[in-house]
Scaffold this motif. Structure first.
Motif, PDB file in Angstrom:
ATOM      1  N   PHE A  27     -82.312 -52.949  29.841  1.00 29.89           N
ATOM      2  CA  PHE A  27     -81.123 -53.285  29.267  1.00 29.89           C
ATOM      3  C   PHE A  27     -80.511 -53.217  30.411  1.00 29.89           C
ATOM      4  N   THR A  28     -79.725 -53.975  30.568  1.00 30.18           N
ATOM      5  CA  THR A  28     -78.304 -54.049  31.684  1.00 30.18           C
ATOM      6  C   THR A  28     -77.714 -52.609  31.504  1.00 30.18           C
ATOM      7  N   PHE A  29     -78.043 -51.697  32.727  1.00 33.26           N
ATOM      8  CA  PHE A  29     -77.644 -50.473  33.053  1.00 33.26           C
ATOM      9  C   PHE A  29     -75.917 -49.935  32.798  1.00 33.26           C
ATOM     10  N   ASP A  30     -75.517 -51.428  33.576  1.00 31.22           N
ATOM     11  CA  ASP A  30     -74.136 -50.937  33.932  1.00 31.22           C
ATOM     12  C   ASP A  30     -72.870 -51.247  32.716  1.00 31.22           C
ATOM     13  N   ASP A  31     -74.242 -51.402  31.929  1.00 30.78           N
ATOM     14  CA  ASP A  31     -73.506 -51.861  30.001  1.00 30.78           C
ATOM     15  C   ASP A  31     -72.985 -50.455  29.334  1.00 30.78           C
ATOM     16  N   TYR A  32     -74.099 -49.775  29.725  1.00 30.91           N
ATOM     17  CA  TYR A  32     -74.563 -48.470  29.009  1.00 30.91           C
ATOM     18  C   TYR A  32     -73.436 -47.657  28.762  1.00 30.91           C
ATOM     19  N   ALA A  33     -73.080 -46.055  27.947  1.00 32.29           N
ATOM     20  CA  ALA A  33     -73.258 -45.359  28.289  1.00 32.29           C
ATOM     21  C   ALA A  33     -74.216 -44.084  28.055  1.00 32.29           C
ATOM     22  N   ILE A  34     -74.689 -43.220  28.378  1.00 33.24           N
ATOM     23  CA  ILE A  34     -76.234 -42.750  28.943  1.00 33.24           C
ATOM     24  C   ILE A  34     -76.225 -40.934  28.228  1.00 33.24           C
ATOM     25  N   GLY A  35     -76.334 -40.881  27.292  1.00 34.91           N
ATOM     26  CA  GLY A  35     -76.104 -39.399  26.914  1.00 34.91           C
ATOM     27  C   GLY A  35     -77.358 -38.231  26.845  1.00 34.91           C
ATOM     28  N   TRP A  36     -77.256 -37.291  26.844  1.00 34.83           N
ATOM     29  CA  TRP A  36     -78.763 -35.822  26.910  1.00 34.83           C
ATOM     30  C   TRP A  36     -78.001 -35.405  25.881  1.00 34.83           C
ATOM     31  N   PHE A  37     -79.289 -34.952  25.088  1.00 33.34           N
ATOM     32  CA  PHE A  37     -79.255 -35.008  23.968  1.00 33.34           C
ATOM     33  C   PHE A  37     -80.230 -33.580  23.457  1.00 33.34           C
ATOM     34  N   ARG A  38     -80.527 -32.702  22.322  1.00 28.11           N
ATOM     35  CA  ARG A  38     -81.249 -31.580  22.486  1.00 28.11           C
ATOM     36  C   ARG A  38     -81.349 -31.061  21.090  1.00 28.11           C
ATOM     37  N   GLN A  39     -82.163 -30.844  20.928  1.00 28.21           N
ATOM     38  CA  GLN A  39     -83.071 -30.036  19.522  1.00 28.21           C
ATOM     39  C   GLN A  39     -83.381 -28.899  20.013  1.00 28.21           C
ATOM     40  N   ALA A  40     -83.176 -28.040  19.450  1.00 26.23           N
ATOM     41  CA  ALA A  40     -84.278 -26.768  19.846  1.00 26.23           C
ATOM     42  C   ALA A  40     -84.664 -26.267  18.376  1.00 26.23           C
ATOM     43  N   PRO A  41     -86.466 -25.834  18.115  1.00 28.70           N
ATOM     44  CA  PRO A  41     -86.697 -25.216  16.904  1.00 28.70           C
ATOM     45  C   PRO A  41     -85.893 -25.156  15.800  1.00 28.70           C
ATOM     46  N   ASP A  90     -80.594 -22.792  25.786  1.00 29.58           N
ATOM     47  CA  ASP A  90     -80.461 -24.067  26.178  1.00 29.58           C
ATOM     48  C   ASP A  90     -82.663 -24.237  25.926  1.00 29.58           C
ATOM     49  N   THR A  91     -83.317 -23.522  25.566  1.00 29.91           N
ATOM     50  CA  THR A  91     -84.723 -23.884  25.541  1.00 29.91           C
ATOM     51  C   THR A  91     -84.480 -25.065  23.838  1.00 29.91           C
ATOM     52  N   ALA A  92     -85.071 -26.697  24.252  1.00 31.75           N
ATOM     53  CA  ALA A  92     -84.688 -27.157  23.859  1.00 31.75           C
ATOM     54  C   ALA A  92     -85.566 -28.700  23.575  1.00 31.75           C
ATOM     55  N   VAL A  93     -86.005 -29.809  22.892  1.00 32.32           N
ATOM     56  CA  VAL A  93     -86.201 -31.150  23.550  1.00 32.32           C
ATOM     57  C   VAL A  93     -84.947 -31.573  23.596  1.00 32.32           C
ATOM     58  N   TYR A  94     -85.312 -32.101  24.815  1.00 32.13           N
ATOM     59  CA  TYR A  94     -83.894 -32.687  26.098  1.00 32.13           C
ATOM     60  C   TYR A  94     -84.343 -34.461  25.588  1.00 32.13           C
ATOM     61  N   TYR A  95     -83.526 -35.754  24.941  1.00 26.98           N
ATOM     62  CA  TYR A  95     -83.984 -36.386  24.701  1.00 26.98           C
ATOM     63  C   TYR A  95     -82.142 -37.272  25.519  1.00 26.98           C
ATOM     64  N   CYS A  96     -82.428 -38.233  26.057  1.00 28.08           N
ATOM     65  CA  CYS A  96     -82.017 -39.124  26.749  1.00 28.08           C
ATOM     66  C   CYS A  96     -81.851 -40.735  26.003  1.00 28.08           C
ATOM     67  N   ALA A  97     -80.562 -41.079  25.785  1.00 33.21           N
ATOM     68  CA  ALA A  97     -80.310 -41.486  24.079  1.00 33.21           C
ATOM     69  C   ALA A  97     -79.513 -42.628  25.173  1.00 33.21           C
ATOM     70  N   ALA A  98     -78.873 -43.948  24.580  1.00 37.15           N
ATOM     71  CA  ALA A  98     -78.361 -45.572  25.820  1.00 37.15           C
ATOM     72  C   ALA A  98     -77.333 -46.094  24.617  1.00 37.15           C
ATOM     73  N   GLU A  99     -75.457 -46.676  24.373  1.00 42.20           N
ATOM     74  CA  GLU A  99     -75.247 -46.939  23.438  1.00 42.20           C
ATOM     75  C   GLU A  99     -74.590 -48.091  24.301  1.00 42.20           C
ATOM     76  N   SER A 100     -73.940 -49.234  24.089  1.00 40.71           N
ATOM     77  CA  SER A 100     -73.696 -50.148  24.766  1.00 40.71           C
ATOM     78  C   SER A 100     -71.988 -49.389  24.691  1.00 40.71           C
ATOM     79  N   SER A 112     -73.996 -39.105  18.640  1.00 38.52           N
ATOM     80  CA  SER A 112     -74.997 -39.219  18.483  1.00 38.52           C
ATOM     81  C   SER A 112     -76.122 -40.156  17.692  1.00 38.52           C
ATOM     82  N   GLY A 113     -75.606 -40.760  17.101  1.00 35.51           N
ATOM     83  CA  GLY A 113     -75.950 -43.113  16.843  1.00 35.51           C
ATOM     84  C   GLY A 113     -76.639 -43.744  17.725  1.00 35.51           C
ATOM     85  N   MET A 114     -77.033 -43.232  18.756  1.00 36.73           N
ATOM     86  CA  MET A 114     -76.856 -44.529  19.837  1.00 36.73           C
ATOM     87  C   MET A 114     -77.684 -45.166  19.055  1.00 36.73           C
ATOM     88  N   ASP A 115     -78.019 -46.046  20.361  1.00 37.67           N
ATOM     89  CA  ASP A 115     -78.581 -47.743  19.588  1.00 37.67           C
ATOM     90  C   ASP A 115     -80.226 -47.329  20.381  1.00 37.67           C
TER      91      ASP A 115
END
Length: 127
Positions: A27-41, A90-100, A112-115
């Motif tokens: 995807f066109t990187f410059d057109d998207y926001a990138i977020g970091w999310f995490r989920q602990a057990p 801070d222990t968790a699985v860390y995910y990155c996500a992108a949304e226009s 949190s509903g990024m594409d």
């Protein structure tokens, strides 16, 4: 095909540092926001940080402000999350996500509903 691939997770002692990377393609990187999310057990997924492509604005959840820094390398289509002074919570699985973010700012509320999502990288902080 859109891909987001996280790396850089691992085991670290409390007070230590890690740098996570999110390599993106398809995807066109410059057109998207990138977020970091995490989920602990046993917990719900939580927005951690986000960077807006439109103006480079950065956003953080209160619990990581002053400790984590998000940045992007547009030439490499990669976003980083520098994590310092890590805590066991801070222990968790860390995910990155992108949304226009052409029409709105998904970073403002750490939406949190990024594409598009990566598969995650595990961060474990020992006490």
């Amino acid at each position: 095909e859109v891909q987001l691939v996280e790396s850089g997770g691992g085991l670290v002692q409390a007070g230590g540092s890690l740098r996570l990377s999110c390599a993106t393609s398809g995807f066109t990187f410059d057109d998207y926001a990138i977020g970091w999310f995490r989920q602990a057990p046993g917990k719900e997924r939580e927005g951690v940080s986000c960077i807006s492509s439109s103006d480079g604005s950065t956003y953080y959840v209160d619990s990581v402000k002053g400790r984590f820094t998000i940045s992007s390398d547009n030439a490499k289509n990669t976003v980083y999350l520098q994590m310092n002074s890590l805590k066991p919570e801070d222990t968790a699985v860390y995910y990155c996500a992108a949304e226009s973010d052409s029409d709105w700012n998904p970073c403002a509320g750490l939406y949190s509903g990024m594409d598009y999502w990566g598969k995650g990288t595990l961060v474990t902080v020992s006490s």
